[in-house]
Design a protein around this motif. Structure first.
Motif, PDB file in Angstrom:
ATOM      1  N   ARG A  14       0.492  -1.234  -0.058  1.00 17.27           N
ATOM      2  CA  ARG A  14      -0.028   0.267   0.395  1.00 17.27           C
ATOM      3  C   ARG A  14       0.507   1.202  -0.154  1.00 17.27           C
ATOM      4  O   ARG A  14       0.665   2.531  -0.283  1.00 17.27           O
ATOM      5  CB  ARG A  14      -1.013  -0.002   0.950  1.00 17.27           C
ATOM      6  CG  ARG A  14      -1.756  -1.012   1.212  1.00 17.27           C
ATOM      7  CD  ARG A  14      -3.009  -0.614   2.610  1.00 17.27           C
ATOM      8  NE  ARG A  14      -4.125  -1.592   3.034  1.00 17.27           N
ATOM      9  CZ  ARG A  14      -5.622  -1.910   1.761  1.00 17.27           C
ATOM     10  NH1 ARG A  14      -5.474  -1.511   0.421  1.00 17.27           N
ATOM     11  NH2 ARG A  14      -6.026  -2.688   1.857  1.00 17.27           N
ATOM     12  N   VAL A  15       1.428   1.463   0.785  1.00 21.57           N
ATOM     13  CA  VAL A  15       2.679   2.752   0.624  1.00 21.57           C
ATOM     14  C   VAL A  15       3.448   2.871  -0.560  1.00 21.57           C
ATOM     15  O   VAL A  15       3.261   3.933  -1.354  1.00 21.57           O
ATOM     16  CB  VAL A  15       3.592   1.753   2.198  1.00 21.57           C
ATOM     17  CG1 VAL A  15       4.560   2.924   1.786  1.00 21.57           C
ATOM     18  CG2 VAL A  15       2.869   1.994   3.499  1.00 21.57           C
ATOM     19  N   GLU A  16       3.887   1.430  -1.155  1.00 22.19           N
ATOM     20  CA  GLU A  16       4.575   1.579  -1.732  1.00 22.19           C
ATOM     21  C   GLU A  16       3.227   2.301  -3.927  1.00 22.19           C
ATOM     22  O   GLU A  16       3.993   3.504  -4.069  1.00 22.19           O
ATOM     23  CB  GLU A  16       5.069   0.255  -2.907  1.00 22.19           C
ATOM     24  CG  GLU A  16       5.830   0.483  -4.238  1.00 22.19           C
ATOM     25  CD  GLU A  16       5.902  -1.071  -4.946  1.00 22.19           C
ATOM     26  OE1 GLU A  16       5.482  -1.974  -3.697  1.00 22.19           O
ATOM     27  OE2 GLU A  16       6.086  -1.193  -6.223  1.00 22.19           O
ATOM     28  N   ALA A  17       2.119   1.780  -3.573  1.00 28.04           N
ATOM     29  CA  ALA A  17       1.438   2.106  -4.515  1.00 28.04           C
ATOM     30  C   ALA A  17       1.190   3.443  -4.397  1.00 28.04           C
ATOM     31  O   ALA A  17       0.511   4.508  -4.822  1.00 28.04           O
ATOM     32  CB  ALA A  17      -0.034   1.183  -3.932  1.00 28.04           C
ATOM     33  N   ARG A  18       0.661   4.103  -2.391  1.00 29.88           N
ATOM     34  CA  ARG A  18       0.347   5.671  -2.503  1.00 29.88           C
ATOM     35  C   ARG A  18       1.861   6.549  -2.704  1.00 29.88           C
ATOM     36  O   ARG A  18       1.625   6.950  -3.591  1.00 29.88           O
ATOM     37  CB  ARG A  18      -0.092   5.486  -1.658  1.00 29.88           C
ATOM     38  CG  ARG A  18      -0.651   5.104  -0.538  1.00 29.88           C
ATOM     39  CD  ARG A  18      -1.407   5.443   0.392  1.00 29.88           C
ATOM     40  NE  ARG A  18      -2.548   4.928   1.027  1.00 29.88           N
ATOM     41  CZ  ARG A  18      -2.823   4.140   1.831  1.00 29.88           C
ATOM     42  NH1 ARG A  18      -2.146   3.406   2.296  1.00 29.88           N
ATOM     43  NH2 ARG A  18      -4.279   3.675   2.094  1.00 29.88           N
ATOM     44  N   LEU A  19       2.671   5.550  -3.357  1.00 25.91           N
ATOM     45  CA  LEU A  19       4.104   7.075  -3.554  1.00 25.91           C
ATOM     46  C   LEU A  19       3.798   6.895  -5.263  1.00 25.91           C
ATOM     47  O   LEU A  19       4.938   8.216  -6.274  1.00 25.91           O
ATOM     48  CB  LEU A  19       4.988   5.835  -2.943  1.00 25.91           C
ATOM     49  CG  LEU A  19       5.611   6.392  -2.145  1.00 25.91           C
ATOM     50  CD1 LEU A  19       7.250   5.377  -2.187  1.00 25.91           C
ATOM     51  CD2 LEU A  19       6.143   8.406  -2.040  1.00 25.91           C
ATOM     52  N   GLY A  20       3.340   6.302  -6.585  1.00 26.66           N
ATOM     53  CA  GLY A  20       2.762   6.369  -7.801  1.00 26.66           C
ATOM     54  C   GLY A  20       4.383   6.411  -7.735  1.00 26.66           C
ATOM     55  O   GLY A  20       4.808   4.868  -7.974  1.00 26.66           O
ATOM     56  N   GLY A  21       4.382   6.881  -8.656  1.00 20.90           N
ATOM     57  CA  GLY A  21       5.481   7.237  -9.849  1.00 20.90           C
ATOM     58  C   GLY A  21       7.377   7.697  -8.977  1.00 20.90           C
ATOM     59  O   GLY A  21       8.189   8.128  -9.868  1.00 20.90           O
ATOM     60  N   GLY A  22       6.637   7.406  -7.823  1.00 20.04           N
ATOM     61  CA  GLY A  22       8.462   7.993  -6.758  1.00 20.04           C
ATOM     62  C   GLY A  22       8.008   9.242  -6.140  1.00 20.04           C
ATOM     63  O   GLY A  22       7.807  10.774  -7.068  1.00 20.04           O
ATOM     64  N   GLU A  69       9.854  -2.092 -16.500  1.00 17.57           N
ATOM     65  CA  GLU A  69       9.001  -0.814 -15.652  1.00 17.57           C
ATOM     66  C   GLU A  69       7.584  -0.822 -15.017  1.00 17.57           C
ATOM     67  O   GLU A  69       6.968  -0.678 -16.093  1.00 17.57           O
ATOM     68  CB  GLU A  69       8.987   0.754 -16.145  1.00 17.57           C
ATOM     69  CG  GLU A  69       9.699   1.728 -15.328  1.00 17.57           C
ATOM     70  CD  GLU A  69       9.883   3.213 -16.087  1.00 17.57           C
ATOM     71  OE1 GLU A  69      10.327   3.111 -17.118  1.00 17.57           O
ATOM     72  OE2 GLU A  69       9.393   4.704 -15.664  1.00 17.57           O
ATOM     73  N   SER A  70       7.346  -0.923 -13.853  1.00 16.39           N
ATOM     74  CA  SER A  70       5.618  -0.752 -13.552  1.00 16.39           C
ATOM     75  C   SER A  70       5.380  -0.431 -12.220  1.00 16.39           C
ATOM     76  O   SER A  70       6.198  -0.821 -11.143  1.00 16.39           O
ATOM     77  CB  SER A  70       5.579  -2.238 -14.238  1.00 16.39           C
ATOM     78  OG  SER A  70       5.258  -2.782 -12.667  1.00 16.39           O
ATOM     79  N   TYR A  71       4.787   0.377 -12.142  1.00  7.86           N
ATOM     80  CA  TYR A  71       3.968   1.314 -11.008  1.00  7.86           C
ATOM     81  C   TYR A  71       2.274   0.439 -10.516  1.00  7.86           C
ATOM     82  O   TYR A  71       1.463   0.437 -11.630  1.00  7.86           O
ATOM     83  CB  TYR A  71       4.347   2.286 -10.606  1.00  7.86           C
ATOM     84  CG  TYR A  71       5.448   2.785 -11.640  1.00  7.86           C
ATOM     85  CD1 TYR A  71       6.267   3.513 -10.886  1.00  7.86           C
ATOM     86  CD2 TYR A  71       5.636   2.668 -13.119  1.00  7.86           C
ATOM     87  CE1 TYR A  71       7.558   3.833 -10.496  1.00  7.86           C
ATOM     88  CE2 TYR A  71       6.690   3.777 -12.915  1.00  7.86           C
ATOM     89  CZ  TYR A  71       7.586   3.846 -12.141  1.00  7.86           C
ATOM     90  OH  TYR A  71       9.058   4.510 -12.817  1.00  7.86           O
ATOM     91  N   ASP A  94      -2.534   9.468 -12.647  1.00 11.07           N
ATOM     92  CA  ASP A  94      -1.313  10.096 -11.738  1.00 11.07           C
ATOM     93  C   ASP A  94      -0.056  10.682 -13.118  1.00 11.07           C
ATOM     94  O   ASP A  94       0.287   9.467 -13.518  1.00 11.07           O
ATOM     95  CB  ASP A  94      -1.504   8.494 -10.417  1.00 11.07           C
ATOM     96  CG  ASP A  94       0.000   9.030  -9.678  1.00 11.07           C
ATOM     97  OD1 ASP A  94       1.180  10.126 -10.265  1.00 11.07           O
ATOM     98  OD2 ASP A  94       0.056   7.771  -9.374  1.00 11.07           O
ATOM     99  N   PHE A  95      -0.166  11.095 -12.704  1.00  6.89           N
ATOM    100  CA  PHE A  95       1.470  11.949 -13.877  1.00  6.89           C
ATOM    101  C   PHE A  95       2.405  11.613 -13.452  1.00  6.89           C
ATOM    102  O   PHE A  95       3.616  11.224 -14.077  1.00  6.89           O
ATOM    103  CB  PHE A  95       0.775  13.459 -14.085  1.00  6.89           C
ATOM    104  CG  PHE A  95       1.823  14.044 -15.028  1.00  6.89           C
ATOM    105  CD1 PHE A  95       1.256  13.979 -16.683  1.00  6.89           C
ATOM    106  CD2 PHE A  95       3.186  14.801 -14.948  1.00  6.89           C
ATOM    107  CE1 PHE A  95       1.984  14.497 -17.565  1.00  6.89           C
ATOM    108  CE2 PHE A  95       3.765  14.503 -16.108  1.00  6.89           C
ATOM    109  CZ  PHE A  95       3.065  14.627 -17.228  1.00  6.89           C
TER     110      PHE A  95
END
Ligand code: HXC
Length: 519
Positions: A14-22, A69-71, A94-95
């Protein structure tokens, strides 16, 4: 893996997902004065109400090394929540993930919320911030767009669809917002165009910037594509919340009635003086609107486009209404192509969503000239006529001053199934103004006398005769085309009483596959 580890894995994901592209890309987004997709959703919805879907979705592409590369969430945040306690569905591009570009899986997520919104009968708000089709996915991305468009089309008139543009929205991607009911743009950060400045330069040689081609200013003043413009994202999202408060959740419901503390019998004495003695002098019709609606609150739609017609939402006696009013202080309130298109779309929206129409009339006619005729005013004006004529919602009309000729008919007259039509004592309901009428009927006769003084006298006499006979509300009232002549300051009370009496209105159009509105 032990259960605790599995739960930790979930939370980490979840934390990773919330970071989007970083972090870096989030910083870039913030440095441009833009919020991230999740921040926008949080600002839009009631606090803590957002329930997210598809957080763990990733793309399936293996072209151009994409498998490396995937998010999580794949560039779009989707789910549901509430606004003022009412269910809504949202998607926010999410840009920070591949520029918010649309992939196959990203489109599936958007389609999922559109499907749920339709099944549940709840509005959908889409926040757009995207570089368009995900180039690496080719036709899968195009198929994704088409699937979204198809759903936008089927949802049209069933649930309110609102598009917010907070960044790029280019190429074919503009067509999803265009198919929805309202478009909001933010100043200086959003733009919409079919082909960007580089393509424009190559094909037509024109030098344009993104802002001058498709910024908020252009679309709110020249093209009419954008209905609302916000100074910044926060203000824009607050306006969307306000807009939704006037709308029902779907076409089977009526808009929520709000507690009203503004007395319905409140007089607005200023209205008894608002019409200038000189018929060619303007006044601001928004003063009339504010004078009659609850708490002087009016959400104007497309305020900077076709300013000769004012449209927007308000409440009267707690009931949501759509207001349509000619604006005498801009182009004398004349109806032209842009005003007709603007008005027709609004009337049809209100009719689709059971929002009663209050029409305030002060219109000298249709704008003459080759510009209008070549632009198809015949068909464009017919849209407005068609929209009023097909509308089955309660329709209350008040003629404030001029109501001439074809434009009299278009503006919700009795024979277009206007339910209750009032006029102020200052109303002039006739085929045309005295000037034109006397010219047509008597100019030959008057000019037979060569003496200019005598001519002027004769013109004045004939005009007086015409004005006495036609330029008043009583001639129309005599035939029952006007239900009553009312005192201006009492308009609020009379309109609210009329709307209350019309709440149980039943009227249906004949069954048909769909109509053939003149497009
Ligand atoms: C994949 C994309 C992308 C796209 C941007 N990115 N657009 N990835 N497909 N369409 C990626 C970039 O590679 C970059 O990745 C990140 O998103 C941010 O983009 P930047 O260019 O660094 O950002 P910025 O300078 O702000 O410029 C934004 C932009 C530009 C103006 C939108 O990215 C752009 O011109 N993109 C291409 C637009 C386009 O031609 N799209 C296809 C249109 S055709 P990194 O890894 O560096 O962060 C179309 C058809 C739809 O949409 C048809 C529907 C019917």
């Amino acid at each position: 893996m032990a259960m605790q580890d599995k739960i930790k894995e979930l939370l980490d994901r979840r934390v990773e997902a919330r970071l989007g592209g970083g972090e870096k890309r989030i910083e870039k987004q913030h440095s441009q004065g833009k919020y991230t997709a999740r921040e926008r959703v949080a600002m839009l919805l009631d606090e803590g109400s957002f329930e997210e879907f598809g957080m763990f979705v990733t793309h399936r592409s293996t072209n151009f090394g994409m498998e490396k590369e995937s998010y999580l969430s794949d560039g779009v945040v989707t789910g549901y929540g509430t606004i003022d306690g009412r269910l809504v569905y949202v998607f926010a591009q999410d840009f920070t993930v591949f520029g918010g570009s649309l992939s196959e899986t990203n489109a599936l997520k958007i389609c999922n919320v559109l499907d749920l919104a339709m099944k549940m009968g709840a509005p959908v708000i889409g926040i757009n911030d995207s570089g368009g089709a995900r180039i690496q996915e080719g036709v899968n991305s195009l198929a994704g767009y088409a699937s979204i468009f198809q759903r936008n089309i089927l949802a049209s008139g069933v649930v309110p669809q609102i598009s917010v543009i907070f960044g790029p929205c280019a190429g074919g991607a503009v067509y999803s917002p265009a198919l929805t009911d309202f478009i909001m743009m933010a100043k200086n950060s959003s733009y919409m165009f079919l082909t960007g400045p580089k393509v424009v330069k190559t094909v037509t040689g024109e030098d344009v910037t993104t802002e001058s081609l498709g910024g908020a200013e252009v679309h709110s003043t020249r093209s009419g594509v954008a209905h609302f413009v916000a100074e910044n994202e926060k203000e824009g999202l607050a306006t969307i919340r306000r807009l939704l408060s006037y709308l029902p959740s779907n076409n089977m419901e009526t808009a929520p009635e709000m507690p009203n503390n503004d007395p319905i019998e409140r007089y607005d004495n200023k209205l008894n003086d608002i019409i200038p003695d000189n018929p060619n002098k303007p006044y601001d019709v928004k003063d009339v609107i504010l004078g009659i609606v609850d708490n002087r609150e009016f959400l104007e739609v497309a305020p900077a486009y076709a300013k000769n017609l004012v449209i927007g939402f308000a409440r009267m006696g707690g009931m949501s209404v759509g207001v349509v009013a000619n604006q005498p202080s801009y182009l004398a309130g004349v109806l032209d192509i842009n005003a007709s298109r603007k008005g027709a779309r609004f009337v049809r929206f209100c009719d689709a969503f059971n929002i009663p129409l209050v029409t305030l009339v002060d219109v000298p006619g249709f704008l003459p000239g080759t510009g209008q005729e070549y632009g198809g005013i015949i068909v464009q004006g017919a849209k407005m006529l068609y929209a009023y004529g097909e509308a089955t919602v309660p329709k209350v009309t008040v003629t404030l001053r001029k109501s001439y000729g074809g434009s009299h008919i278009v503006m919700s007259c009795k024979q277009l199934r206007g339910d209750i039509n009032y006029a102020w004592p200052t109303a002039e309901i006739a085929v045309m103004g005295a000037e034109g009428a006397v010219e047509v009927l008597y100019s030959k006769e008057i000019k037979a006398n060569a003496d200019p003084e005598k001519q002027a006298e004769a013109y004045a006499e004939k005009k007086k005769e015409y004005n006495d006979l036609f330029c008043n509300p009583y001639n129309a009232a005599k035939y029952g085309y006007i239900d009553d002549v009312i005192e201006p300051r009492n308009t609020r009370y009379r309109v609210i009483k009329a709307l209350q009496s019309l709440q149980t209105k039943r009227l249906e159009n004949p069954p048909k596959k769909h109509d053939n509105l003149p497009l």
